[in-house]
Enzyme design. Sequence first.
Site, PDB file in Angstrom:
ATOM      1  N   TYR A 175      -0.742   9.871  -7.144  1.00  0.00           N
ATOM      2  CA  TYR A 175       0.640   9.400  -7.278  1.00  0.00           C
ATOM      3  C   TYR A 175       0.695   7.986  -7.854  1.00  0.00           C
ATOM      4  O   TYR A 175      -0.285   7.267  -7.883  1.00  0.00           O
ATOM      5  CB  TYR A 175       1.431   9.521  -5.982  1.00  0.00           C
ATOM      6  CG  TYR A 175       0.953   8.827  -4.728  1.00  0.00           C
ATOM      7  CD1 TYR A 175       0.489   7.524  -4.713  1.00  0.00           C
ATOM      8  CD2 TYR A 175       1.030   9.492  -3.502  1.00  0.00           C
ATOM      9  CE1 TYR A 175       0.099   6.885  -3.546  1.00  0.00           C
ATOM     10  CE2 TYR A 175       0.645   8.872  -2.318  1.00  0.00           C
ATOM     11  CZ  TYR A 175       0.188   7.563  -2.353  1.00  0.00           C
ATOM     12  OH  TYR A 175      -0.181   6.952  -1.185  1.00  0.00           O
ATOM     13  N   GLU A 176       1.863   7.644  -8.367  1.00  0.00           N
ATOM     14  CA  GLU A 176       2.099   6.374  -9.069  1.00  0.00           C
ATOM     15  C   GLU A 176       1.205   6.218 -10.297  1.00  0.00           C
ATOM     16  O   GLU A 176       0.896   5.105 -10.718  1.00  0.00           O
ATOM     17  CB  GLU A 176       1.912   5.173  -8.129  1.00  0.00           C
ATOM     18  CG  GLU A 176       2.664   5.256  -6.821  1.00  0.00           C
ATOM     19  CD  GLU A 176       4.138   5.571  -6.983  1.00  0.00           C
ATOM     20  OE1 GLU A 176       4.717   5.249  -8.038  1.00  0.00           O
ATOM     21  OE2 GLU A 176       4.718   6.168  -6.062  1.00  0.00           O
TER      22      GLU A 176
END
Length: 546
Positions: free
Chosen positions: A424-425
Amino acid sequence: MADFQNHADRTLELLAITPGWAKLQQIRPDCDDATAAAIVEEAAAFAEGIIAPLNVVADREGCAVINGRVVTPDVYKAAFRQYTDAGWLGMDIDEAYGGMNLPLTLQAVCGTFFERGCVALMMALGASRAAAHLLAEVAQPVIAEEWVSNLVAGHWSATICISEPEAGSDVGRLRTVARRGKDGWRITGQKIWISFGDHDLTQRIGHCLLARTSNQPGTRGLSLFLVPDRHADGSGNGVTLERIEEKMGLHGSPTCALRFEAAQAILLGEEGRGLPQLFAMIERMRLQTGGQGLGLATAACDIAEAYALDRRQGGAPDKPPVAISTHPDIQRQLAQMRGRTEIVRAALLEIATTMDLARHAPSGPARHALESVSGFLLPLFKNFGAEAGFSIPNAAIQVLGGVGYTKDWPLEQYMRDARVMTIYEGTTGIQAIDLLTRRIWRDQSVGLALCLERAWEEVSTAADTHREIGLAAIAQVKELAHHMDAMKVDPEAGLARADSFMRAIWSFISIWLAVRLTRSAAARSAAEAMLPVLAAELTMYATLCR
């Protein structure tokens, strides 16, 4: 508290030898050493006493959907309120919104204690803090005043809504649409992978959401909106929970899929500039992600070191067994775990102080240089901090042996919780591509050149052996960067080597920071043990780039 106190002591010792911190203190004399130590130690105590007890309970209890809404672990509610009431969420938020206006550096440092305590709960609090910064920067003043103040107070919370089915990292293919009518903007579409997209901790949830407002291709047609899950009177706003994901880890963090049906929305900033504006939130969440990994890596080091001192096995058969910490191979494992963890901590402090100094610098070349350094280092810290959150607990399990594989120890949970952090990110691949295509090819290696200058300033005055390794690494990276820059004429070949290039650059950054760590009493021996290992890794990854 012993482990959290050790965490605090190591952090303060390293902060004291971070060049950017001394410069920042000149600008912020209110952040003297005594004040900084008081804040850091209070954060450690709060994390140990209030946040850490939630971790195992939340993992085992998890979240559930009841009557169409997410119900979080019972233990969260009081801790969430205590966290916001104590002001931790607003540490680096402007006082006009109820924050403390402290430097980002102190917020990032304290964040590692809270992430260590319960990374799942911090998924909610971290997103709200990042959203507060975003809204303060791009929302109309009346919206910023209402929402940022309520986020800081913990009355409301916020999420980031980007991904959709068939459009995760490929943001340009998002299909959620925003239509402007007589009563303003309305959003229709589906969003997925939303941490705390629905929950029972706050009165309202604001979704910071990208939606298409024009037929412009790719990301140019995307605008940024704030979409409350309900109106001020408590009635629904066309936002429906479809499901929560069943995940490997982070069981205490509900990962939601949401449906938006003509939901009323507030345009943030300029139409058509949604993605660039959203980076005010994304960058803070990437910094948080590296800090998540650092928090878990620090905990794993402390567990492995304490266990190795206590566990007795081996030695002369005619004498009592010895602590396994005396065995050379265990010493090697512990030194590498600690060395890699402290390098990540040094990287956090280097980036955070640089970002603080950039905000205080006047517009012009000085600020641009600072922003170039932080922009270059951030994808590295995000990825390798996240990797440490998985690899260091994994190494700690090896030290503990069979018992480390059981739920009697938290290491297996750390690994499960941390595995998603390099996804994620922005995945590892995305960070590598960004480093090569944007920071080397587009920006002409400005950030790297400035990092090389910083490294030379520290390495050139180091002890002989350390200086030799550091200067060799600088020379090697200069040659490698020139080689990779030349590959922009053959982008496909360059992209195939982007991961190896990123790892080579991180090896160089690690050597630079390991040399700094030799000035730390707590980290010196581990840093010295890591330097030849890192030099070998740099050579290996540089060779793979050829």
